[in-house]
Design a protein around this motif. Structure first.
Motif, short mmCIF file in Angstrom:
data_model
loop_
_atom_site.label_atom_id
_atom_site.label_comp_id
_atom_site.label_asym_id
_atom_site.label_seq_id
_atom_site.Cartn_x
_atom_site.Cartn_y
_atom_site.Cartn_z
N GLU A 135 -24.51 27.69 52.43
CA GLU A 135 -25.52 27.52 51.40
C GLU A 135 -24.96 27.98 50.06
O GLU A 135 -24.78 29.18 49.82
CB GLU A 135 -26.78 28.32 51.76
N THR A 136 -24.63 27.02 49.19
CA THR A 136 -24.06 27.35 47.87
C THR A 136 -24.77 26.58 46.76
O THR A 136 -24.18 26.28 45.72
CB THR A 136 -22.55 27.04 47.83
N ALA A 137 -26.05 26.23 46.96
CA ALA A 137 -26.79 25.45 45.97
C ALA A 137 -26.85 26.16 44.62
O ALA A 137 -26.93 25.51 43.57
CB ALA A 137 -28.20 25.16 46.48
N GLU A 138 -26.78 27.46 44.62
CA GLU A 138 -26.89 28.24 43.38
C GLU A 138 -25.77 27.91 42.40
O GLU A 138 -25.96 27.99 41.18
CB GLU A 138 -26.88 29.73 43.71
N VAL A 139 -24.60 27.51 42.91
CA VAL A 139 -23.46 27.23 42.03
C VAL A 139 -23.04 25.76 42.09
O VAL A 139 -21.96 25.40 41.63
CB VAL A 139 -22.26 28.14 42.39
N ALA A 140 -23.88 24.90 42.66
CA ALA A 140 -23.52 23.49 42.81
C ALA A 140 -23.39 22.80 41.46
O ALA A 140 -24.09 23.12 40.50
CB ALA A 140 -24.57 22.77 43.66
N GLY A 141 -22.46 21.84 41.37
CA GLY A 141 -22.26 21.06 40.15
C GLY A 141 -21.24 19.98 40.39
O GLY A 141 -20.42 20.08 41.32
N CYS A 142 -21.28 18.92 39.60
CA CYS A 142 -20.35 17.79 39.73
C CYS A 142 -20.01 17.27 38.35
O CYS A 142 -20.90 17.05 37.52
CB CYS A 142 -20.97 16.68 40.58
N GLU A 143 -18.73 17.03 38.07
CA GLU A 143 -18.29 16.54 36.77
C GLU A 143 -17.90 15.06 36.78
O GLU A 143 -17.47 14.52 35.76
CB GLU A 143 -17.10 17.38 36.28
N ASP A 144 -18.00 14.39 37.93
CA ASP A 144 -17.72 12.96 37.98
C ASP A 144 -18.87 12.19 37.33
O ASP A 144 -20.03 12.41 37.67
CB ASP A 144 -17.53 12.48 39.42
N ASP A 145 -18.55 11.29 36.41
CA ASP A 145 -19.58 10.50 35.73
C ASP A 145 -20.20 9.50 36.69
O ASP A 145 -19.49 8.75 37.37
CB ASP A 145 -18.97 9.76 34.54
N PRO A 146 -21.53 9.43 36.75
CA PRO A 146 -22.18 8.44 37.62
C PRO A 146 -22.03 7.04 37.04
O PRO A 146 -22.03 6.85 35.83
CB PRO A 146 -23.65 8.88 37.63
N MET A 147 -21.88 6.06 37.92
CA MET A 147 -21.82 4.67 37.48
C MET A 147 -23.23 4.09 37.45
O MET A 147 -24.15 4.65 38.03
CB MET A 147 -20.90 3.86 38.40
N PRO A 148 -23.43 2.96 36.76
CA PRO A 148 -24.76 2.34 36.74
C PRO A 148 -25.26 2.08 38.15
O PRO A 148 -24.48 1.65 39.01
CB PRO A 148 -24.53 1.04 35.97
N PRO A 149 -26.53 2.35 38.43
CA PRO A 149 -27.04 2.18 39.79
C PRO A 149 -27.00 0.72 40.23
O PRO A 149 -26.94 -0.20 39.41
CB PRO A 149 -28.47 2.69 39.70
N VAL A 150 -27.04 0.53 41.54
CA VAL A 150 -26.93 -0.82 42.09
C VAL A 150 -28.07 -1.71 41.58
O VAL A 150 -27.89 -2.93 41.42
CB VAL A 150 -26.91 -0.77 43.64
N GLU A 151 -29.23 -1.14 41.27
CA GLU A 151 -30.36 -1.92 40.77
C GLU A 151 -30.08 -2.54 39.40
O GLU A 151 -30.72 -3.52 39.02
CB GLU A 151 -31.61 -1.04 40.68
N GLU A 152 -29.14 -1.99 38.66
CA GLU A 152 -28.77 -2.52 37.35
C GLU A 152 -27.54 -3.41 37.40
O GLU A 152 -27.08 -3.89 36.36
CB GLU A 152 -28.53 -1.36 36.37
#
Length: 272
Positions: free
Chosen positions: A118-135
């Motif tokens: 359990e490490t939700a307290e320090v969770a993070g992501c720096e990868d840029d999200p791409m446009p969702p499949v709906e778009e």
């Protein structure tokens, strides 16, 4: 470069038929793009992941890194998969799966399985999200590739998609093995190797270039979900016959991992 129909079984709606034990047989849906008599690496990867997912599972641990070495042409038809523990451990262990066809190892996978905490307290992501499949919009660009595997895919792209730098979504309606559902991990990782074809720097074909990958390395930092695999892909060709396809992997919730494929870039001699 159009592939002819192979003689492998085509009467099942899956990539593979389970023959019992550790034996399998590929179907037309697993057919490769470079040769009609070989398998595409993408479903092979998915099947090897399936085998390690089911191998001596341990509660509270998950597979996180997958290194596939492609040791030659992957022949269509029957083969076996052998699994083992290379490095046992209480919190981290190294597993291996080998695909053996025609008396030789065609693909070797090593994978780390790691304890989750359990490490939700320090969770993070720096990868840029791409446009969702709906778009995204329907895309037929994969049709430049022959073979049963590519024909099994549904593809969509974002407006920014271009050669050398792609934004593509892929999905398949076929399970990995006939008669059983595929987990999201198996289903999505079984599509990743297609990254090398979604934003090619050159169009494959006679008089052009071939650029098969000799490996596939996948790092999964979040358990994937759903059916759509998003590929934010960049392709580099060096000037000495070597290349690299690098992708940030997405599902419906955003980035979940990365993949890289080292390429051998070779000119194709025109037919005489």
């Amino acid at each position: 470069m159009q592939a002819s129909t192979s003689s492998v079984p085509s009467d099942v709606s899956a990539y593979y038929r389970h023959l019992g034990g550790n034996r399998f047989e590929s179907t037309i849906h697993a057919q490769g793009a470079w040769n009609a008599h070989e398998q595409h690496m993408a479903p092979v990867a998915g099947l090897l992941v399936r085998e390690l997912e089911a191998f001596e599972p341990r509660e509270g641990m998950r597979l996180t890194r997958f290194n596939f070495d492609i040791l030659g042409l992957i022949p269509a038809g029957e083969f076996s998969i052998n699994t083992t523990v290379l490095r046992p451990g209480r919190t981290i262990e190294l597993l291996q799966a080998e695909m053996v066809a025609g008396g030789r190892t065609a693909v070797r996978l090593t994978a780390w399985r790691m304890k989750t905490l359990e490490t939700a307290e320090v969770a993070g992501c720096e990868d840029d999200p791409m446009p969702p499949v709906e778009e995204s919009v329907e895309w037929e660009g994969m049709n430049v590739w022959p073979g049963g595997f590519i024909a099994s895919l549904e593809a969509r792209t974002a407006p920014e998609h271009r050669a050398g730098r792609g934004l593509a979504w892929l999905r398949t309606n076929y399970p990995m093995v006939d008669g059983e559902p595929s987990s999201p991990l198996v289903r999505l990782l079984g599509l990743v190797d297609a990254a090398n074809g979604v934003s090619s720097r050159v169009t494959p074909g006679q008089g052009s270039y071939m650029f098969p990958n000799v490996d596939l390395s996948i790092h999964v930092y979040r358990e994937p979900v759903g059916e759509w695999l998003g590929l934010a892909t960049r392709v580099t060709f060096a000037g000495d016959g070597i290349g690299l396809t690098a992708s940030v992997l997405h599902d419906s919730q955003g980035p979940f991992g990365r993949a890289e494929q080292i390429l051998t870039v070779r000119p194709i001699a025109p037919s005489k």
